[in-house]
Scaffold this active site. Structure first.
Site, PDB file in Angstrom:
ATOM      1  CG  ASP A  89      -2.192   0.880   0.936  1.00  0.00           C
ATOM      2  OD1 ASP A  89      -2.152   1.693  -0.011  1.00  0.00           O
ATOM      3  OD2 ASP A  89      -3.178   0.783   1.691  1.00  0.00           O
TER       4      ASP A  89
HETATM    5  C1  BGC Z   1      -5.195   3.153   0.334  1.00  0.00           C
HETATM    6  C2  BGC Z   1      -5.432   2.088  -0.704  1.00  0.00           C
HETATM    7  C3  BGC Z   1      -5.447   2.693  -2.081  1.00  0.00           C
HETATM    8  C4  BGC Z   1      -4.150   3.447  -2.319  1.00  0.00           C
HETATM    9  C5  BGC Z   1      -4.042   4.053  -3.700  1.00  0.00           C
HETATM   10  C6  BGC Z   1      -4.012   4.029  -0.015  1.00  0.00           C
HETATM   11  O1  BGC Z   1      -3.959   5.129   0.819  1.00  0.00           O
HETATM   12  O2  BGC Z   1      -5.016   2.553   1.597  1.00  0.00           O
HETATM   13  O3  BGC Z   1      -6.644   1.428  -0.452  1.00  0.00           O
HETATM   14  O4  BGC Z   1      -5.629   1.698  -3.046  1.00  0.00           O
HETATM   15  O5  BGC Z   1      -4.056   4.472  -1.349  1.00  0.00           O
HETATM   16  O6  BGC Z   1      -4.954   5.054  -3.923  1.00  0.00           O
END
Ligand code: BGC
Length: 763
Positions: free
Chosen positions: A282
């Site tokens: 992530d």
């Molecule tokens: C979130 C994810 C997301 C990613 C990209 C992160 O902050 O936890 O769920 O896919 O950002 O946008």
């Protein structure tokens, strides 16, 4: 060049050309193709493939294109048009090996058209509707040049304080696992290499929804039994459905961050479950290993992550900067890097990008003139799905459905709030294209002038909430807050109500309140809205409360004040029309709660499938020394699986085909459901099981089967559910999944509380 090498090049070239002609790429071809390509890559190019870069982040467009052309970026996310993605793919085609880029985005519950938020989709308990939403969103995103979605999000959550509960499908293992499978199947379709499909990258592996106290990004401490029994199955379902990607959670699990968790990433995901796709950290998670306190610097973080099995690093520099040095010093091996690169190349292969890097980007002359053109939306689909997600929580004195010639006072801070309709993670949805409840009601009636509107209250006057929302979106707060006094707003609403036959009050949360990083300690309606409902109740007019929110709310007092309550979540682009369909009875509500609504935040976590205990609270027998809160009514405000209809259904007793189940046999449970009301309607018949005495305490009930049925007035249907040994299995003290001989209770009902029972024995 030795003979073997030469052969490799020849095979590789032949295969690549073959792929260009044929979209059907078999697994053997894939392995040979990837192995050949890998053999020809420099270390720099390999590490480049492991970098997933945010568009709009620190790097300029120019810099990103230069890095891509140098082979130093494998994929990007957050660009949403073909025209934006094309120059990046062009840059990849200028790189030495022309390895295509992939473009990812969070397509969670819609793209240009927004469907209801995921928690709402789950409330439909309708797999066809959920499939339609996933297929439609995917086709829209693919048409915008997107190859991968960071979804589905399948984190089980039993804590409504957590803002991201809105992004998931609720509290129940069986329901979420079923939906997880349907989502992946409908995002990827027959193949993620199809031009109108994408690759699914399920998330957040694992257990993100169980963070302590509902505080986002917090820690998870959980027994292995609960993990395997309750929380891991939805991720497993995405793997079994063939998800090509898996995004790794930001939290730690029993002390070890998911991002550096070799047990989770290798033993569980790859070895036990046989996952063959690409794993993605992530946002910034590798760097965060320092703050987790398991790495002393980025170099150590990069080492831990690559060794654990994190293939791609999302938006941090750790892999790019430190993998070369780690390899040189022998702290990681070439195989560590190659294994990760192989998965990235494999995913690109599976997305069809080697066969055609422009598969979803197409040619410039075919680009839509206006990406937000009305003609690109799927309004009919969005409306049809949205109305299936609405849950009728109360309907006293047949307040609903409303008459179309009634004089309606529509009141409330969310009655005409176009961007809130879209909900959290609404991707490329455009607020001006969404139908608010005000629009929806006026569209439905012959004389729109009979629907009057007053705001009635600001959504909140709580300073902390206002500051929190303004931090992300100052404009939203500026526009949404009416500078008049609370009393002036209420007086205006009361004036509108005075001339009306019925009041519809649209209340709840701003969508920014149930989002990432939006945890709450209170689950009630902000006090401005509580005061509004109290004032409206005092008029004595019939009062319909329409809730818009992304989490269970503690609305005990307001549900007593209202005559009818409809939970509408954030219902998407066509939300206003869909809600109007239900309010006027053009669609008979059929949604059921996918999550328990507590009476107060102090009861959290409150979920229906809790383990049996020694001193349970027994309704009707209050007293000391049982498991209860002495200062509150016990149990939920609304139980899991609950939802009313404009008709009534009656259930017969449960009958079983046998009182004994052999290991290779089945017991068929039958129940007759009858529509005893005056209109046609759908309901969800739910089957729960309880293991009466086992080697460990087992849940008081667990959902194992359900079916949504449509019945005309007076019509009845006998439903049968086959119960087999697999339904009775659980992870025992040795973490072996097995069913134990003995008594089981079958419970069938239209919610998780009000059930008919029968028992049988597993031999
Ligand atoms: C979130 C994810 C997301 C990613 C990209 C992160 O902050 O936890 O769920 O896919 O950002 O946008």
């Amino acid at each position: 060049m030795n003979k073997l090498c030469l052969l490799g090049v020849v095979v590789g070239l032949a295969l690549q050309t073959a792929y260009a002609d044929s979209p059907s790429q078999g697994p053997q071809n894939k392995d040979a193709f990837v192995a050949d390509l890998l053999a020809r890559m420099t270390l720099d190019e390999k590490i480049g493939q492991l970098r997933l870069i945010a568009i709009g982040g620190e790097m300029t467009h120019q810099r990103i294109e230069a890095e891509i052309a140098a082979g130093r970026i494998g994929g990007t996310f957050n660009s949403v048009t073909r025209a934006d993605n094309r120059p990046m793919q062009d840059a990849a085609q200028r790189s030495r090996l022309k390895i295509p880029m992939f473009f990812a985005y969070d397509v969670i519950h819609g793209h240009r058209t927004q469907f209801p938020i995921s928690l709402g989709l789950a409330a439909s308990w309708d797999m066809d509707a959920i499939a339609l939403s996933a297929r439609t969103s995917t086709a829209e995103a693919a048409a915008d040049g997107i190859d991968m979605t960071f979804g589905p999000m399948v984190d089980i959550s039993r804590d409504p304080r957590w803002g991201r509960i809105s992004e998931g499908f609720g509290e129940d293992t069986h329901l979420v696992s079923k939906i997880a499978r349907v989502m992946v199947e409908n995002i990827q379709g027959p193949s993620p290499a199809n031009p109108d499909r994408m690759m699914a990258s399920a998330k957040h592996f694992a257990l993100y929804g169980a963070i302590e106290g509902g505080r986002d990004y917090n820690t998870v401490d959980m027994s292995p039994q609960r993990m395997f029994q309750d929380y891991l199955p939805p991720y497993r379902a995405t793997v079994d459905a063939g998800a090509g990607g898996m995004m790794v959670a930001l939290n730690s699990i029993n002390g070890v961050p998911a991002t550096s968790n070799t047990w989770l990433m290798q033993d569980v995901l790859r070895k036990q479950w046989g996952f063959k796709g690409v794993t993605i950290s992530d946002h910034g998670a590798i760097h965060e290993l320092i703050k987790h306190g398991v790495a002393s610097d980025d170099r150590e973080g990069a080492k831990l992550a690559i060794k654990a099995g994190i293939d791609m690093s999302m938006n941090d520099q750790a892999y790019g900067e430190h993998l070369p040095g780690l390899l040189k010093s022998g702290q990681i091996s070439q195989a560590d890097i190659d294994n990760a690169v192989r998965e990235v190349l494999g995913a690109k292969y599976d997305m069809g990008l080697f066969a055609n890097p422009y598969l979803r980007i197409g040619k410039a002359q075919d680009d839509p003139a206006d990406v937000n053109a009305e003609s690109r939306l799927h309004r009919a689909e969005a409306r049809d799905v949205a109305r299936r997600t609405l849950v009728l929580l109360k309907n006293q004195k047949q307040t609903l459905p409303l008459k179309k010639d009634a004089r309606i006072a529509l009141i409330g801070p969310l009655a005409d709030a176009p961007d809130d309709m879209l909900g959290s993670w609404s991707a490329a949805g455009v607020a001006t294209q969404s139908v608010t409840l005000l629009n929806g009601l006026r569209n439905a009636v012959a004389d729109p002038a009979k629907v009057t509107y007053a705001k009635g209250a600001n959504l909140t006057d709580d300073r902390a909430t206002l500051d929190f929302i303004a931090h992300f979106n100052p404009e939203h707060v500026k526009q949404a807050i009416d500078p008049r006094s609370g009393q002036a707003l209420i007086d205006e609403a009361l004036a509108a109500a005075r001339d009306a036959d019925v009041i519809v009050a649209a209340v709840g949360e701003w969508r920014g309140m149930t989002h990432e990083s939006a945890s709450r300690v209170a689950l009630d309606l902000p006090r401005t809205q509580q005061a509004l409902i109290t004032a409206l109740r005092a008029t004595g007019k019939p009062l319909v409360m329409v809730l818009m929110n992304g989490r269970p709310l503690t609305i005990g007092e307001q549900q007593r004040q209202a005559d009818a309550v409809l939970e509408t979540w954030y219902s998407g682009t066509e939300g206003g029309n869909a809600i109007a369909d239900v309010l006027f009875g053009d669609y008979n509500p059929s949604g059921k709660l996918p999550v328990t609504f507590p009476r107060s935040v102090g009861q959290v976590p409150l979920y229906y499938s809790h383990l049996s205990i020694g001193r349970p609270f027994t309704p009707g027998h209050p007293g000391n020394y049982s498991s209860q809160y002495f200062d509150s009514e016990q149990g939920p405000l609304y139980p899991f699986g609950y939802g009313l209809s404009y008709t009534d259904f009656s259930l017969s007793d449960v009958s079983l085909s046998s009182k004994r189940l052999s290991r290779d046999g089945k017991v068929t449970a039958s129940i007759n459901v009858r529509n005893v009301g005056k209109v046609a309607g759908e309901t969800v018949v739910q089957l729960y099981l309880r293991d009466v005495a086992a080697s460990m305490a087992r849940p008081v009930k667990e959902l194992k089967h359900f079916r949504k049925v449509m019945l005309k007035p007076g019509e009845s249907q006998t439903l049968t559910f086959d119960i087999v040994e697999g339904d009775l299995k659980f992870y025992n003290q040795q973490l072996v999944r097995a069913a134990e001989a003995g008594q089981f209770t079958v419970m069938i009902g239209l919610d998780s509380q009000d059930v008919k029972e029968a028992t049988f024995e597993l031999l």
